[in-house]
Design a protein around this motif. Structure first.
Motif, PDB file in Angstrom:
ATOM      1  N   MET A 155       7.023   2.779  -7.384  1.00 40.18           N
ATOM      2  CA  MET A 155       5.903   3.669  -7.085  1.00 40.18           C
ATOM      3  C   MET A 155       5.672   4.586  -8.285  1.00 40.18           C
ATOM      4  SD  MET A 155       4.686   3.470  -3.911  1.00 40.18           S
ATOM      5  CE  MET A 155       4.393   5.085  -3.144  1.00 40.18           C
ATOM      6  N   PRO A 156       4.396   4.860  -8.587  1.00 40.77           N
ATOM      7  CA  PRO A 156       4.152   5.809  -9.687  1.00 40.77           C
ATOM      8  C   PRO A 156       4.645   7.204  -9.297  1.00 40.77           C
ATOM      9  CG  PRO A 156       2.099   5.253  -8.563  1.00 40.77           C
ATOM     10  CD  PRO A 156       3.158   4.369  -7.976  1.00 40.77           C
ATOM     11  N   ARG A 161       1.383   9.645  -2.452  1.00 41.48           N
ATOM     12  CA  ARG A 161       0.494   8.506  -2.640  1.00 41.48           C
ATOM     13  C   ARG A 161      -0.964   8.939  -2.702  1.00 41.48           C
ATOM     14  NH1 ARG A 161       1.072   3.727  -5.118  1.00 41.48           N
ATOM     15  NH2 ARG A 161       0.870   1.886  -3.763  1.00 41.48           N
ATOM     16  N   CYS A 162      -1.262  10.176  -2.352  1.00 38.61           N
ATOM     17  CA  CYS A 162      -2.665  10.589  -2.218  1.00 38.61           C
ATOM     18  C   CYS A 162      -3.249  11.273  -3.440  1.00 38.61           C
ATOM     19  CB  CYS A 162      -2.828  11.551  -1.046  1.00 38.61           C
ATOM     20  SG  CYS A 162      -2.443  10.878   0.561  1.00 38.61           S
ATOM     21  N   THR A 163      -2.498  12.159  -4.056  1.00 38.54           N
ATOM     22  CA  THR A 163      -3.107  13.112  -4.992  1.00 38.54           C
ATOM     23  C   THR A 163      -3.084  12.674  -6.436  1.00 38.54           C
ATOM     24  OG1 THR A 163      -1.009  14.219  -5.381  1.00 38.54           O
ATOM     25  CG2 THR A 163      -2.358  15.047  -3.550  1.00 38.54           C
ATOM     26  N   GLY A 164      -2.348  11.603  -6.754  1.00 37.35           N
ATOM     27  CA  GLY A 164      -2.175  11.260  -8.167  1.00 37.35           C
ATOM     28  C   GLY A 164      -1.433  12.352  -8.926  1.00 37.35           C
ATOM     29  N   PHE A 218      -5.125   4.088   3.018  1.00 36.46           N
ATOM     30  CA  PHE A 218      -5.491   3.245   1.876  1.00 36.46           C
ATOM     31  C   PHE A 218      -5.811   1.824   2.308  1.00 36.46           C
ATOM     32  CE2 PHE A 218      -2.137   6.304   0.754  1.00 36.46           C
ATOM     33  CZ  PHE A 218      -2.961   7.244   0.181  1.00 36.46           C
ATOM     34  N   GLU A 253       3.604  -1.134 -10.344  1.00 38.78           N
ATOM     35  CA  GLU A 253       3.796  -1.749  -9.040  1.00 38.78           C
ATOM     36  C   GLU A 253       3.631  -3.263  -9.052  1.00 38.78           C
ATOM     37  OE1 GLU A 253       1.657   0.221  -5.782  1.00 38.78           O
ATOM     38  OE2 GLU A 253       1.298   1.875  -7.172  1.00 38.78           O
ATOM     39  N   HIS A 276      -8.640  11.617  -8.476  1.00 42.97           N
ATOM     40  CA  HIS A 276      -7.261  11.694  -8.996  1.00 42.97           C
ATOM     41  C   HIS A 276      -6.351  10.692  -8.281  1.00 42.97           C
ATOM     42  CE1 HIS A 276      -7.885  16.313  -9.809  1.00 42.97           C
ATOM     43  NE2 HIS A 276      -8.460  15.570 -10.734  1.00 42.97           N
ATOM     44  N   GLY A 277      -6.436  10.700  -6.963  1.00 43.56           N
ATOM     45  CA  GLY A 277      -5.539   9.847  -6.188  1.00 43.56           C
ATOM     46  C   GLY A 277      -5.789   8.379  -6.447  1.00 43.56           C
ATOM     47  N   PRO A 332       0.802  -1.237   0.000  1.00 46.05           N
ATOM     48  CA  PRO A 332       0.000   0.000   0.000  1.00 46.05           C
ATOM     49  C   PRO A 332       0.831   1.282   0.000  1.00 46.05           C
ATOM     50  CG  PRO A 332      -0.972  -1.620   1.456  1.00 46.05           C
ATOM     51  CD  PRO A 332       0.356  -2.186   1.015  1.00 46.05           C
ATOM     52  N   ASN A 333       1.901   1.319   0.808  1.00 46.04           N
ATOM     53  CA  ASN A 333       2.800   2.457   0.735  1.00 46.04           C
ATOM     54  C   ASN A 333       2.166   3.813   0.994  1.00 46.04           C
ATOM     55  OD1 ASN A 333       5.623   1.706   0.140  1.00 46.04           O
ATOM     56  ND2 ASN A 333       4.694   0.631  -1.599  1.00 46.04           N
ATOM     57  N   VAL A 392       2.277   9.538 -14.828  1.00 46.82           N
ATOM     58  CA  VAL A 392       0.817   9.688 -14.933  1.00 46.82           C
ATOM     59  C   VAL A 392       0.505  10.969 -15.700  1.00 46.82           C
ATOM     60  CG1 VAL A 392       0.383   8.424 -12.802  1.00 46.82           C
ATOM     61  CG2 VAL A 392       0.658  10.905 -12.718  1.00 46.82           C
ATOM     62  N   GLY A 429      -4.400   7.517  -9.778  1.00 51.04           N
ATOM     63  CA  GLY A 429      -2.939   7.426  -9.679  1.00 51.04           C
ATOM     64  C   GLY A 429      -2.502   6.068  -9.151  1.00 51.04           C
ATOM     65  N   GLN A 430      -3.217   5.595  -8.139  1.00 54.68           N
ATOM     66  CA  GLN A 430      -2.868   4.278  -7.593  1.00 54.68           C
ATOM     67  C   GLN A 430      -3.220   3.164  -8.567  1.00 54.68           C
ATOM     68  OE1 GLN A 430      -4.757   4.881  -3.727  1.00 54.68           O
ATOM     69  NE2 GLN A 430      -2.796   4.560  -2.760  1.00 54.68           N
TER      70      GLN A 430
END
Ligand code: FES
Ligand code: FES
Lengths: 788, 160
Positions: free
Chosen positions: A713-714, B136-139, A257, A693, A680-681, A199-200, A719, A684-685
């Motif tokens: 990690m992205p 890790r939160c906002t993309g 997360f 990942e 967005h977040g 999860p990071n 992105v 991204g994940q």
């Protein structure tokens, strides 16, 4: 005109100011007087018999206060599992003990063996290295199929098998589903892997234990999404401390997360050690330690069959999944591949027959539990990938095949237990087609082709079940918890309000959005409302934040409590104005007697409640404070449609995401800016999962991707910018705000979008043999797939 | 133990450190400036970025002794004395460029360094520059948007 306050306004976040000036207070920022530090010695082999732990030399090192081993925890409980799944044979899941410190055996690399408490962190770490653990290495089971093979080494001998449970859902559909698939004109089959993720959260886990010998009270500061849950689990099941002698504080938390839902050994350890040593005890994970001790996510291996008629109508779906549990059952692990996954397998579509089979498997790896989306991304990925493949096989456009099967009448009872209350899947698809400019794709494809790049378009839908959950329902399904939420609305004498919520913010923005709701209900400025969360000492028992439930469940509790406050305030106002209670209305912070110009301000009523000189004391208690618990009637069902365009370089296999668009239906929205940010977040994940990942174990059970050197990690340049829209809103029908939840959508919807786009690019580029590539779609994998 | 002196956010400070003490430890534990965060142990996340003699550094990769005599600025030194946020900090709030806030100090310090050297970066340049800062939160979308806005190029982000 966009609103600038209240529900529907993009109010800027008040919490940002402290974070932007370095004044957040995260767990590792807390330093208590006299605090000692912990370093754990962790297993460096995946599986082994622990023959002895020699701490003598380490204990003699300077600064060492005490060294703890498994023996010190023999008398306390193991880390509990919060969900009991019953298999299709009627057998309950295997639930082996999960000790705080390893006893007898180590079962994964990173399993804690001993803990050194010392005056300084450096002294603790030095001493941990000097401990000699005598481990007889045993053959390890890493791969799930290998773990289920006859004669495989057992992670837990007492279980007699590595199969935790064999679950079928809905079992009554099993035979009919098989028959429908056997008789179908067309069946599309796909084997796929939902890659294991770490999860990071950017803040590593941390915990500080404190003990007050004068009162016998213990306090735990911890990086948690749900401090009350930790208090209950750790107090009642592990350490035997009643809740009234235990306080759990989750201060500012740097992302979760899912990974910070669970009760972890380190939390129990620092609480235990603080009492044993009568000193505060602190632990903060190093990132490499996080990789070996935070619960991982996903890790499913699935075969899915989709039966269709010649026109592409879905007839039946069958899935067979192996789900990795890791070496122990983490707090909610059994619920993820079962009730959070099987219930979503209908997606946005009318499919009359669905059967989901899941075998959960113990392996010598870190425990696996909920990670953003938790079961729902796994369901969506299978379904939306197999639909794409089927569309291609039948020669039907991928948007059209989805539209042909959309559920378009609500409420809709799925064949997998849940009933969707509302939705409009054609509307979100229409919106997507517009905002993603699908009409312009062909032109962009040709432009890419001129650069030697293969452009592909991926489109898919998703549905999720949020706002977990009706307690009576989850109780029937094996949950050992209720899943209500709570709030206390405390009105002060001068009219300001403090809302104490059992929900928790670790980035979601409750401190800003919850006041927007209260301010609207009463008609006072948001600045008069403060939110308190994260401390069991000053919030009512609540279940915390996960599963996109804060506003749908926690917000509903707050609305209910505020409703009680307003009802009482109206009584007071009626008394003050000598009017009938039923004639009182509240608007813009003013109580008015209907049909008159008589009114009294909110502030005057609040003051009267606390200075009850002129007050109906015979009928009404003084004060203005109410608590409510809200137990949802159903899940909420956010849904949407996503599109992605990629460029694939056929020479290198490199994938670049050029465009990404998301059209979501979250029902009503309190703060659109924050909702956009959540999407967005999540995207991204999801892109991270799809392209970068993957937690990789070697055959011996060493975690190869144990640091940011190896776990990809992205990053900002992996992105694109995203186009997001949530204007297609069908409000939830069963909670007071009509909200559905938005926290996980992006992570659920986006992985299949990316993979669909890459496969589309390769297909259009003439690489017809490539019908699937397992995530992450690294250049090496894409290149290898192209080469066949 | 050795003595270090440096200027942090305009104030002269001193402390005793071990040879292995990192600048980030000295700031957080020695000076109580906990705004600078630690998110990894391999110098890759950027949560610890501060400015040393005007240049961005990862404070987890600098020994406190090597910062002896240096001029250091941390997130605590970015707003003006009366608490007014800098334009960059304000842009982060205006554009919702932070959620949990953990990466934020490093992001702001990196972005400030970027804009100091390249006052009108392209979106591509912003994304490349942030390679060493994980969120890790906002993309990343709103972080990029905030930095573009702080550079006076509010409308330039592609997807808006
Ligand atoms: S803590 Fe310095 S880069 Fe991660
Ligand atoms: S805001 Fe949470 S890591 Fe960036």
């Amino acid at each position: 005109m966009p609103k600038d306050s209240g529900i529907g306004a993009s109010v800027k976040r008040r919490e940002d100011v402290r974070f932007l000036t370095g004044r957040g207070r995260y767990t590792d920022d807390i330093n208590l007087r006299g605090q000692a530090h912990v370093a754990f010695l962790r297993a460096n082999v995946a599986h082994g018999r622990l023959r002895g732990v020699d701490v003598a030399a380490a204990a003699a090192m300077p600064g060492v206060l005490r060294i703890f081993t498994g023996a010190d925890f023999a008398a306390v409980g193991g880390l509990p599992c919060g969900w009991q799944v019953t298999g299709r044979d009627g057998q309950v899941m295997k639930e082996p003990r999960h000790p705080v410190l390893a006893a007898g055996k180590v079962r994964h690399v990173g399993d804690p063996i001993a803990a050194v408490v010392a005056e300084t962190l450096e002294a603790a770490r030095d001493a941990a290295e000097a401990i000699v653990a005598d481990i007889e290495e045993l053959p390890a089971v890493i791969d799930m199929r290998g773990a289920l093979a006859a004669g495989a080494p057992l992670v837990h001998e007492e279980a007699g098998t590595n199969l935790c449970f064999d679950w079928g859902f809905v079992e009554d559909n099993r035979a009919a589903t098989d028959a429908a698939i056997a008789a179908a004109p067309h069946v599309t089959t796909l084997d796929l892997v939902n890659n294991r993720l770490i999860p990071n959260a950017m803040e590593p886990r941390a915990a500080v234990g404190d003990y007050n010998p004068a009162t016998g009270d213990s306090t735990l500061y911890t990086t948690s999404q749900n401090p009350h849950v930790i208090r209950l689990l750790m107090g009642a099941f592990v350490l035997g401390i009643p809740e009234h002698k235990l306080r759990v504080v989750a201060p500012d938390v740097g992302g979760g997360f899912g990974s910070k839902i669970f009760h972890y050994a380190e939390e129990a350890f620092v609480t235990f050690a603080a009492r044993a040593l009568n000193r505060p005890v602190k632990w903060t994970a190093q990132r490499s330690e996080s990789a070996l001790s935070d619960a991982h996510g996903r890790d499913h291996v699935t075969r899915i069959d989709l039966a269709l008629d010649r026109e592409g109508h879905f007839l039946a779906i069958r899935t067979r999944t192996l789900a990795n549990m890791g070496a122990y059952l983490s707090t909610f692990a059994p619920s993820v591949p079962t009730y959070l996954h099987g219930t979503l397998m209908a997606g946005n579509y009318r499919t009359p027959l669905i059967h989901v089979g899941v075998q959960a498997v113990f392996t010598n790896t870190v425990p696996v539990d909920a990670y953003r989306g938790a079961g729902r991304p796994e369901a969506t990925f299978q379904l939306e990938r197999v639909i794409d493949k089927a569309a291609r096989e039948l020669g039907i456009d991928p948007v059209e095949i989805r539209r042909r099967n959309f559920i378009d009448r609500f409420p809709y009872q799925t064949p997998v237990a849940v009933a969707y209350d509302t939705g409009n899947y054609h509307a979100t698809m229409d919106k997507l087609v517009a905002i993603a400019d699908l009409a312009g794709f062909e032109g962009r494809r040709q432009a890419s082709a001129r650069k030697g790049l293969l452009r592909g378009l991926g489109v898919n839908c998703y549905i999720e079940a949020c706002g977990i959950a009706p307690s009576h329902l989850v109780g029937q399904l094996g949950a050992r918890a209720g899943l209500y939420e709570s709030a206390t609305v405390r009105v002060n004498a001068t009219g300001g309000i403090v809302v104490m919520t059992g929900s928790h913010s670790h980035g979601q923005g409750h401190e800003t959005t919850f006041p927007q709701v209260i301010a609207d209900m009463i008609g006072i400025p948001e600045s008069q409302v403060e939110i308190v969360h994260g401390d069991t000492a000053n919030t009512p028992m609540g279940m915390g934040t996960y599963g996109s439930r804060s506003l749908a469940v926690g917000g509903s509790a707050m609305v209910r409590a505020a409703g009680k406050v307003i009802a009482k305030a109206k009584k007071i106002a009626a008394h003050l104005m000598e009017a009938a209670e039923g004639d009182i209305t509240l608007r813009d912070g003013k109580f008015t007697v209907a049909g008159t110009d008589r009114s009294v301000d909110w502030g005057a009523v609040c003051l009267a409640a606390y200075v009850p000189h002129n007050y109906p004391l015979a009928e009404l208690e003084p004060g203005l404070e109410e608590t409510a618990f809200y137990d949802p009637a159903n899940f909420t069902f956010p849904a949407g449609a996503y599109a992605c365009e990629v460029e694939v370089d056929p020479e290198t296999g490199r994938v670049v995401i050029d465009r990404f668009a998301a059209a979501d239906d979250f029902g009503n929205v309190v703060n659109p800016m924050i909702v956009d940010g959540q999407v967005h977040g999540g995207i991204g994940q999801g892109i991270g999962q799809a392209l970068c990942e993957g937690a990789v174990y070697d055959a011996n059970g060493q975690l190869v991707t144990g640091s940011y050197m190896d776990y990809a990690m992205p990053r900002a340049d992996d992105v694109p910018s995203y186009v997001v829209d949530h204007s297609c809103a069908t409000p939830c029908t069963h909670n007071p705000l009509g909200v559905k939840g938005c926290g996980e959508a992006g992570a659920i919807g986006s992985p299949p979008t990316v993979v669909n786009a890459v496969i589309d690019a390769l297909q259009r580029g003439g690489h017809r043999h490539v019908t699937h590539i397992d995530m992450p779609l690294s250049p090496a994998r894409v290149w290898a797939a192209i080469r066949g | 133990m050795a003595r270090v002196t440096m200027t942090v956010n305009g104030k002269a400070v001193a402390g005793e450190v071990e040879g292995r003490t990192l600048l980030v430890q000295f700031l957080r534990e020695g000076l109580g400036l906990t705004g600078t965060h630690v998110g990894c142990d391999t110098s890759q996340c950027g949560a610890c970025v501060v400015h040393m003699d005007g240049a961005p550094v990862k404070a987890c990769a600098v020994l406190a002794l090597d910062a002896d005599g240096a001029e250091v600025r941390t997130i605590e030194g970015m707003a003006s004395a009366d608490g007014t946020l800098s334009p960059l900090q304000q842009a982060f709030q205006d554009h919702h460029a932070l959620q949990c806030g953990f990466c934020t100090p490093g992001m702001v310090m990196s972005a400030a360094a970027l804009l100091a050297g390249n006052p009108r970066p392209s979106e591509h340049e912003v994304r490349e520059y942030l390679e060493g800062n994980l969120c890790r939160c906002t993309g990343y979308h709103n972080i990029v948007k905030a930095i573009m806005a702080a550079s006076g190029q509010g409308a330039a982000i592609a997807a808006e």
